[in-house]
Scaffold this motif. Structure first.
Motif, PDB file in Angstrom:
ATOM      1  N   LYS A 202       1.526  -0.808  -0.141  1.00 36.73           N
ATOM      2  CA  LYS A 202      -0.094   0.171   0.065  1.00 36.73           C
ATOM      3  C   LYS A 202       1.041   1.514  -0.016  1.00 36.73           C
ATOM      4  CE  LYS A 202      -3.801  -2.445   2.177  1.00 36.73           C
ATOM      5  NZ  LYS A 202      -4.623  -2.722   3.605  1.00 36.73           N
ATOM      6  N   CYS A 203       0.822   2.199  -0.997  1.00 32.36           N
ATOM      7  CA  CYS A 203       1.124   3.642  -0.865  1.00 32.36           C
ATOM      8  C   CYS A 203       0.393   4.310   0.026  1.00 32.36           C
ATOM      9  CB  CYS A 203       1.415   3.493  -2.323  1.00 32.36           C
ATOM     10  SG  CYS A 203       2.453   2.498  -2.639  1.00 32.36           S
ATOM     11  N   PHE A 204       0.651   5.999  -0.016  1.00 28.94           N
ATOM     12  CA  PHE A 204       0.063   6.491   0.589  1.00 28.94           C
ATOM     13  C   PHE A 204       0.576   7.726   0.292  1.00 28.94           C
ATOM     14  CE2 PHE A 204      -0.596   3.154   3.822  1.00 28.94           C
ATOM     15  CZ  PHE A 204      -1.562   3.004   4.164  1.00 28.94           C
ATOM     16  N   VAL A 205      -0.012   8.948   0.291  1.00 30.70           N
ATOM     17  CA  VAL A 205       0.028  10.221   0.090  1.00 30.70           C
ATOM     18  C   VAL A 205      -0.872  11.190   1.079  1.00 30.70           C
ATOM     19  CG1 VAL A 205       0.109  12.064  -1.189  1.00 30.70           C
ATOM     20  CG2 VAL A 205       0.594  10.273  -1.664  1.00 30.70           C
ATOM     21  N   ASN A 206      -0.422  11.473   1.820  1.00 35.15           N
ATOM     22  CA  ASN A 206      -1.605  13.058   2.583  1.00 35.15           C
ATOM     23  C   ASN A 206      -2.261  12.051   3.429  1.00 35.15           C
ATOM     24  OD1 ASN A 206      -0.383  15.585   1.880  1.00 35.15           O
ATOM     25  ND2 ASN A 206      -1.547  15.375   0.317  1.00 35.15           N
TER      26      ASN A 206
END
Ligand code: ADP
Ligand code: MG
Ligand code: MG
Length: 372
Positions: A202-206
């Motif tokens: 999983k990738c997260f931005v903000n």
């Protein structure tokens, strides 16, 4: 929640201010009457203009600092960058130091607010400007490239100690403009506006999970530094952690090439050619997306190494191989940042051994000539 770290007497203390809320970026109106405790911060001189804001030199409690200012339309980059800086274990000699963040009314008295990141000031400015003005010695080349790579390797690693965890971070906009030069000529990585936290698949931005299939996971960064798989739209999204790290390592290869291209010790007393951006020779200063695509993806072109770099010197040979193994067309064949770092550590002893070998060989042949 707004995290701020207040810089007091040289100690950074993290404080979680539940009572302070950032206003929505759409409105651009400030609802905050109190300002955070940067009362002593004086903003003095513009030192950099980037895509989404400006960077100023300032003074906070007698210490020179850099203040990165975002306007309200670019709040998302501010939030992302602040969230990266405030992750655990981000205190590293090759990562720009973060002192705090605040939101403020714009200084021209408008009702709009702006967002400030207060950071340590790097007197050498960005690596690109530095290399444009100055050449570097072999020792400085090693110091610069080792420090950049140590910083990237740290960003890429996941660290867990007790209840504190640093996820793997992909920078996603590595370039010689986003690397700064310290007084001692070691380098630090900055500008985490596009960076991504990765946890497993999983990738997260903000703080928002990114959907690999639909989000624009891979089309950020600086065109000139984009890996062939980005230009081609062929990033492997099934393993986004490896893919994003490999994209960073491609850009690292270009950056090491830039430093090497200005290293006086590699030119055997000849004049060092003026600084050129990666691919400036091939596509000039403002290439289009299509031009980069044709060059980097279709023709698999990479910046050239000058003929004068001596392949008989194993340190130079190893440096070239390391650069080539960073920008390999096959993303999976690229080195990890840690592996690049380990190879770069080998360069100074290789160089020393070569130099002492050539000196003793020269002395030996001289003595031989005398004996005859
Ligand atoms: P942007 O996201 O707008 O590109 P950056 O954080 O990359 O902003 O900063 C823009 C430029 O400002 C950098 O390329 C560099 O020249 C200068 N700069 C940024 N931070 C510092 C700092 N801490 N010390 C010295 N110069 C800096
Ligand atoms: Mg930048
Ligand atoms: Mg940026």
């Amino acid at each position: 929640r707004l995290w701020i770290a207040m810089f007091m007497n040289g100690v950074i203390k993290k404080k979680n201010l539940d009572s302070v809320h950032l206003v929505e970026s759409q409105t651009c109106q400030s609802s905050i009457s109190q300002s955070l405790d940067f009362g002593n911060l004086k903003i003095e001189e513009l030192i950099g203009n980037g895509r989404y804001g400006s960077v100023w030199k300032g003074v906070l409690n007698d210490q020179t600092v850099a203040v990165k200012i975002f306007n309200c339309h670019h709040k998302q980059y501010f939030v992302n960058e602040r969230d990266i800086y405030t992750l655990p274990f981000m205190d590293h000699p090759s990562i720009l130091k973060f002192f705090g963040a605040e939101e403020k009314s714009a200084h021209n008295g408008s009702p709009y607010i702006e967002y400030h990141l207060v950071l340590s000031y790097a007197p050498g400015g960005c690596l690109q400007d530095y290399l444009r003005k100055q050449t570097v010695s072999w020792i400085t080349l090693c110091k610069m490239t080792q420090s950049i790579t140590a910083g990237l390797s740290h960003l890429h690693s996941e660290i867990q100690k007790g209840d504190k965890r640093k996820p793997c971070i992909a920078h996603r906009d590595l370039s010689s403009r986003n690397i700064l030069v310290k007084e001692d000529k070691s380098c630090i990585i900055c500008d985490f506006g596009f960076s991504m936290q990765i946890a497993g698949s999983k990738c997260f931005v903000n703080g928002v999970e990114q959907n690999a299939e639909t989000s624009s996971l891979c089309d950020v960064g600086t065109l000139r530094y984009m890996a062939p798989e980005i230009l081609e739209g062929a990033v492997n999204l099934r393993d986004c952690e490896s893919s994003l790290k490999q994209i960073d390592v491609y850009a690292l290869g270009l950056i090491i090439w830039e430093v090497a291209s200005r290293c006086s010790d590699l030119y055997q007393g000849m004049e060092v050619p003026p600084y050129k951006l990666p691919f400036e020779h091939e596509v000039g200063l403002n290439p289009s997306y299509e031009q980069m695509q044709v060059l980097v993806t279709r023709h698999k072109a990479r910046p050239l190494f000058p003929d004068i770099w001596k392949d008989t010197n194993p340190a130079i040979r190893s440096l070239k191989e390391t650069i080539e193994d960073c920008w390999d067309h096959d993303a999976e064949a690229r080195l990890t940042a840690l592996c690049v770092y380990e190879r770069l550590l080998e360069l100074p002893p290789l160089w020393e051994r070569y130099k002492s070998g050539t000196v003793s060989a020269a002395v030996g042949s001289h003595l031989g000539a005398v004996a005859q």
